[in-house]
Design a protein around this motif. Structure first.
Motif, PDB file in Angstrom:
ATOM      1  N   VAL A 176       0.865  -1.176   0.000  1.00 29.18           N
ATOM      2  CA  VAL A 176       0.000   0.000   0.000  1.00 29.18           C
ATOM      3  C   VAL A 176       0.899   1.223   0.000  1.00 29.18           C
ATOM      4  O   VAL A 176       1.873   1.289   0.758  1.00 29.18           O
ATOM      5  CB  VAL A 176      -0.927   0.021   1.236  1.00 29.18           C
ATOM      6  N   CYS A 177       0.585   2.195  -0.833  1.00 27.73           N
ATOM      7  CA  CYS A 177       1.450   3.375  -0.966  1.00 27.73           C
ATOM      8  C   CYS A 177       1.520   4.135   0.357  1.00 27.73           C
ATOM      9  O   CYS A 177       0.492   4.619   0.851  1.00 27.73           O
ATOM     10  CB  CYS A 177       0.907   4.294  -2.058  1.00 27.73           C
ATOM     11  N   PRO A 178       2.709   4.250   0.971  1.00 32.99           N
ATOM     12  CA  PRO A 178       2.828   5.003   2.224  1.00 32.99           C
ATOM     13  C   PRO A 178       2.408   6.460   2.029  1.00 32.99           C
ATOM     14  O   PRO A 178       2.567   7.036   0.952  1.00 32.99           O
ATOM     15  CB  PRO A 178       4.322   4.891   2.558  1.00 32.99           C
ATOM     16  N   GLU A 179       1.883   7.053   3.089  1.00 27.73           N
ATOM     17  CA  GLU A 179       1.281   8.372   2.972  1.00 27.73           C
ATOM     18  C   GLU A 179       2.287   9.468   2.632  1.00 27.73           C
ATOM     19  O   GLU A 179       2.197  10.117   1.606  1.00 27.73           O
ATOM     20  CB  GLU A 179       0.518   8.718   4.261  1.00 27.73           C
ATOM     21  N   TYR A 180       3.267   9.704   3.518  1.00 25.80           N
ATOM     22  CA  TYR A 180       4.218  10.797   3.306  1.00 25.80           C
ATOM     23  C   TYR A 180       5.614  10.320   3.660  1.00 25.80           C
ATOM     24  O   TYR A 180       5.817   9.708   4.716  1.00 25.80           O
ATOM     25  CB  TYR A 180       3.847  12.026   4.144  1.00 25.80           C
ATOM     26  N   PHE A 181       6.591  10.630   2.802  1.00 21.86           N
ATOM     27  CA  PHE A 181       7.916  10.072   3.010  1.00 21.86           C
ATOM     28  C   PHE A 181       8.676  10.648   4.200  1.00 21.86           C
ATOM     29  O   PHE A 181       9.460   9.919   4.823  1.00 21.86           O
ATOM     30  CB  PHE A 181       8.753  10.138   1.723  1.00 21.86           C
ATOM     31  N   PRO A 182       8.541  11.947   4.581  1.00 24.68           N
ATOM     32  CA  PRO A 182       9.349  12.419   5.708  1.00 24.68           C
ATOM     33  C   PRO A 182       9.131  11.624   6.994  1.00 24.68           C
ATOM     34  O   PRO A 182      10.088  11.339   7.720  1.00 24.68           O
ATOM     35  CB  PRO A 182       8.914  13.881   5.856  1.00 24.68           C
ATOM     36  N   ARG A 183       7.878  11.249   7.277  1.00 23.21           N
ATOM     37  CA  ARG A 183       7.645  10.462   8.482  1.00 23.21           C
ATOM     38  C   ARG A 183       8.215   9.058   8.325  1.00 23.21           C
ATOM     39  O   ARG A 183       8.815   8.512   9.252  1.00 23.21           O
ATOM     40  CB  ARG A 183       6.148  10.405   8.793  1.00 23.21           C
ATOM     41  N   ALA A 184       8.052   8.472   7.145  1.00 20.63           N
ATOM     42  CA  ALA A 184       8.639   7.154   6.899  1.00 20.63           C
ATOM     43  C   ALA A 184      10.153   7.203   7.041  1.00 20.63           C
ATOM     44  O   ALA A 184      10.775   6.280   7.577  1.00 20.63           O
ATOM     45  CB  ALA A 184       8.250   6.665   5.504  1.00 20.63           C
ATOM     46  N   ALA A 185      10.769   8.281   6.580  1.00 21.15           N
ATOM     47  CA  ALA A 185      12.223   8.423   6.674  1.00 21.15           C
ATOM     48  C   ALA A 185      12.671   8.508   8.126  1.00 21.15           C
ATOM     49  O   ALA A 185      13.681   7.916   8.520  1.00 21.15           O
ATOM     50  CB  ALA A 185      12.668   9.665   5.907  1.00 21.15           C
ATOM     51  N   GLN A 186      11.927   9.233   8.945  1.00 15.60           N
ATOM     52  CA  GLN A 186      12.276   9.335  10.355  1.00 15.60           C
ATOM     53  C   GLN A 186      12.194   7.977  11.051  1.00 15.60           C
ATOM     54  O   GLN A 186      13.048   7.628  11.861  1.00 15.60           O
ATOM     55  CB  GLN A 186      11.357  10.335  11.046  1.00 15.60           C
ATOM     56  N   LEU A 187      11.180   7.208  10.713  1.00 18.46           N
ATOM     57  CA  LEU A 187      10.995   5.907  11.356  1.00 18.46           C
ATOM     58  C   LEU A 187      11.974   4.863  10.835  1.00 18.46           C
ATOM     59  O   LEU A 187      12.441   4.010  11.581  1.00 18.46           O
ATOM     60  CB  LEU A 187       9.561   5.429  11.119  1.00 18.46           C
ATOM     61  N   LEU A 188      12.308   4.954   9.548  1.00 16.64           N
ATOM     62  CA  LEU A 188      13.168   3.953   8.930  1.00 16.64           C
ATOM     63  C   LEU A 188      14.636   4.187   9.249  1.00 16.64           C
ATOM     64  O   LEU A 188      15.388   3.247   9.482  1.00 16.64           O
ATOM     65  CB  LEU A 188      12.961   3.977   7.413  1.00 16.64           C
ATOM     66  N   GLN A 189      15.027   5.447   9.292  1.00 22.86           N
ATOM     67  CA  GLN A 189      16.435   5.789   9.490  1.00 22.86           C
ATOM     68  C   GLN A 189      16.551   6.862  10.558  1.00 22.86           C
ATOM     69  O   GLN A 189      16.881   8.010  10.262  1.00 22.86           O
ATOM     70  CB  GLN A 189      17.047   6.284   8.176  1.00 22.86           C
ATOM     71  N   PRO A 190      16.296   6.542  11.820  1.00 24.03           N
ATOM     72  CA  PRO A 190      16.294   7.600  12.840  1.00 24.03           C
ATOM     73  C   PRO A 190      17.612   8.309  13.001  1.00 24.03           C
ATOM     74  O   PRO A 190      17.673   9.490  13.306  1.00 24.03           O
ATOM     75  CB  PRO A 190      15.894   6.849  14.114  1.00 24.03           C
ATOM     76  N   GLN A 191      18.725   7.616  12.769  1.00 19.71           N
ATOM     77  CA  GLN A 191      20.012   8.286  12.936  1.00 19.71           C
ATOM     78  C   GLN A 191      20.189   9.405  11.922  1.00 19.71           C
ATOM     79  O   GLN A 191      20.535  10.540  12.254  1.00 19.71           O
ATOM     80  CB  GLN A 191      21.141   7.273  12.809  1.00 19.71           C
ATOM     81  N   GLU A 192      19.924   9.075  10.653  1.00 18.56           N
ATOM     82  CA  GLU A 192      20.091  10.091   9.614  1.00 18.56           C
ATOM     83  C   GLU A 192      19.045  11.188   9.715  1.00 18.56           C
ATOM     84  O   GLU A 192      19.306  12.343   9.427  1.00 18.56           O
ATOM     85  CB  GLU A 192      20.013   9.444   8.230  1.00 18.56           C
ATOM     86  N   ALA A 193      17.827  10.802  10.108  1.00 23.68           N
ATOM     87  CA  ALA A 193      16.728  11.769  10.078  1.00 23.68           C
ATOM     88  C   ALA A 193      16.755  12.764  11.200  1.00 23.68           C
ATOM     89  O   ALA A 193      16.156  13.824  11.109  1.00 23.68           O
ATOM     90  CB  ALA A 193      15.386  11.022  10.093  1.00 23.68           C
ATOM     91  N   THR A 194      17.442  12.468  12.301  1.00 20.72           N
ATOM     92  CA  THR A 194      17.385  13.348  13.455  1.00 20.72           C
ATOM     93  C   THR A 194      18.743  13.914  13.841  1.00 20.72           C
ATOM     94  O   THR A 194      18.914  14.433  14.926  1.00 20.72           O
ATOM     95  CB  THR A 194      16.795  12.604  14.675  1.00 20.72           C
ATOM     96  N   VAL A 195      19.721  13.797  12.970  1.00 18.13           N
ATOM     97  CA  VAL A 195      21.063  14.268  13.290  1.00 18.13           C
ATOM     98  C   VAL A 195      21.067  15.757  13.639  1.00 18.13           C
ATOM     99  O   VAL A 195      20.295  16.514  13.102  1.00 18.13           O
ATOM    100  CB  VAL A 195      22.014  14.008  12.107  1.00 18.13           C
TER     101      VAL A 195
END
Length: 459
Positions: A440-459
């Motif tokens: 199913v197409c995920p809604e919005y990528f920024p939230r997916a990015a934060q959940l998938l790659q927390p180190q990179e997303a919250t540096v």
């Protein structure tokens, strides 16, 4: 949350806390899946246009943490500025801190300012108010507390439902009470950049009509939303380059906004001119921008955005010269028919698939690096265009779109093409695979990015 929360000015922190205290439960219960179609609103009129926007024809959008661009914008001849926390913004700790400080700088300017907080789906990972901080309320707290005596106008992004519009309305009303402002002192323009919002623009405007003076078209976000809605039930969606505003389905979207504005006394604000002219030969691009905005003006739009200062004159010059004629009436059924009347599926050129993969990878790599915008092939690419690229890739893989030459875009073929551009272990590749290969197409990528790659997303 990071163990060292963001430092906030007391006035902003107090307002944020109050908004979270009163609205968190409602925010947690938001769901577009359970929302019935809104009823037709009673007769109403939109809010009056703020005095400082009466003569504006072009608004210059500035990414909220880009201090150099903000300084240039404040010293430009733009009619108004849009301080953006949404599509051009990457919410790293450093960027959020810089952007919140930049709001204070912008607040000291006499130039008309419109601020676009993050959408309701987003969380602010560096703050906590009895649970994950709601990014929209955090941004709103900083924006409004910076200049309560003359609050900045607000762009409301990515609305889907009347319930969401009601949450924004109540957040703004609570902020007014908290700051000692009159009711509806905070004025807003509603962005119509989802398929559901296009269908129900009148109801969304009505939910905010005491303070809402206009509707704004967000072209690529809308097509991203439409792609998710269409899904795999048809063959391949047309590539981005085929979804021009000359296409009747896209004209139907643009005209739907104008019809609501004409009926309700609101302003229709056009989309962003998001191109980067060639320094050696800028005129062809400037001419194309002006032609695009002349078309919008003829439809009934009164102003639009520019993505760069050098585009200001081309955008401004398209508006205000002639009074457009009202659009002919059209039934809701006919509008819906036109919106979904997309070109028949056809085999995709392989280079279009490769370009879509490359675009998404480039924006995702920049996003993880703290940059919300990239210039690629003469275009200003950001979250909105990356969302469209990855959604189209998802849709093409889901329906195993035919490629020119007879092959199919299976998941394996997609992975082969993606691996030619980025290794499996890169953050941008992992994110794109997660989005494209999801059932199913995920809604919005920024939230997916934060959940998938927390180190990179919250540096």
């Amino acid at each position: 949350m990071n163990s060292f929360p963001l430092k906030l000015k007391p006035a902003a922190q107090t307002l944020m806390a109050e908004l979270h205290r009163q609205l968190r439960t409602r925010w947690e219960g938001l769901s577009s899946d359970t929302q019935p179609a809104p009823t037709t609103p009673p007769d109403y009129q939109a809010a009056a246009l703020p005095d400082d926007l009466k003569d504006r024809r072009v608004e210059l959008i500035v990414e909220a943490s880009d201090l150099k661009a903000l300084d240039a914008a404040l010293n430009s001849d733009a009619d108004a500025l849009v301080l953006d926390f949404d599509d051009t913004f990457t919410p790293t700790r450093a960027n959020v801190e810089t952007a919140y400080a930049a709001v204070e700088t912008a607040a000291k300017s006499d130039k008309p300012i419109l601020a676009r907080p993050r959408a309701l789906y987003a969380v602010e990972e560096h703050l906590d108010f009895g649970g994950p901080a709601i990014a929209a309320l955090c941004d709103l707290g900083v924006i409004l507390a910076a200049r309560p005596e003359k609050p900045m106008h607000i762009y409301i992004p990515k609305l889907e439902t009347v319930e969401e519009a009601g949450l924004w309305e109540d957040a703004l009303a609570l902020a007014e009470t908290h700051l000692g402002l009159k009711q509806n002192a905070i004025k807003v323009c509603v962005q119509i950049e989802t398929y559901a919002a296009c269908l129900h623009a009148d109801a969304l405007l009505y939910a905010l009509h005491g303070r809402a003076f206009g509707l704004n078209a967000g072209r690529w976000d809308y097509v991203f939303s439409l792609t998710k809605r269409v899904g795999a039930q048809r063959g391949a969606m047309p590539p981005r380059n085929d979804l021009t505003m000359d296409l009747d389905a896209m004209r139907a979207y643009a005209e739907a906004l104008v019809r609501v504005c004409e009926a309700r006394g609101a302003q229709a604000i056009g989309g962003s001119a998001a191109v980067a002219p060639n320094a050696q030969n800028p005129q062809p691009t400037l001419d194309a921008v002006r032609a695009d905005k002349v078309r919008e003006a003829a439809q009934g739009y009164v102003a639009a955005w520019a993505g760069l200062p050098m585009l200001l004159d081309s955008v401004r010059g398209a508006f205000g010269n002639e009074v457009s004629q009202p659009l002919p009436a059209e039934t809701a059924e006919r509008t819906l028919e036109r919106l979904l009347d997309l070109p028949a599926p056809r085999p995709l050129p392989l280079n279009v698939v490769q370009d879509s993969i490359g675009l998404a990878l480039a924006v995702f790599e920049a996003w993880y690096d703290g940059r919300g915008v990239v210039v690629r092939n003469g275009r200003i690419e950001d979250t909105a265009t990356a969302e469209l690229a990855r959604a189209q890739l998802w849709q093409w893989v889901q329906c195993e779109a035919e490629l020119e030459g007879g092959d199919r875009l299976t998941s394996d073929r997609y992975l082969s093409e993606r691996r030619a551009l980025a290794g499996d272990n890169t953050a941008q590749a992992r994110l794109l695979d997660h989005l494209v290969l999801a059932p199913v197409c995920p809604e919005y990528f920024p939230r997916a990015a934060q959940l998938l790659q927390p180190q990179e997303a919250t540096v």
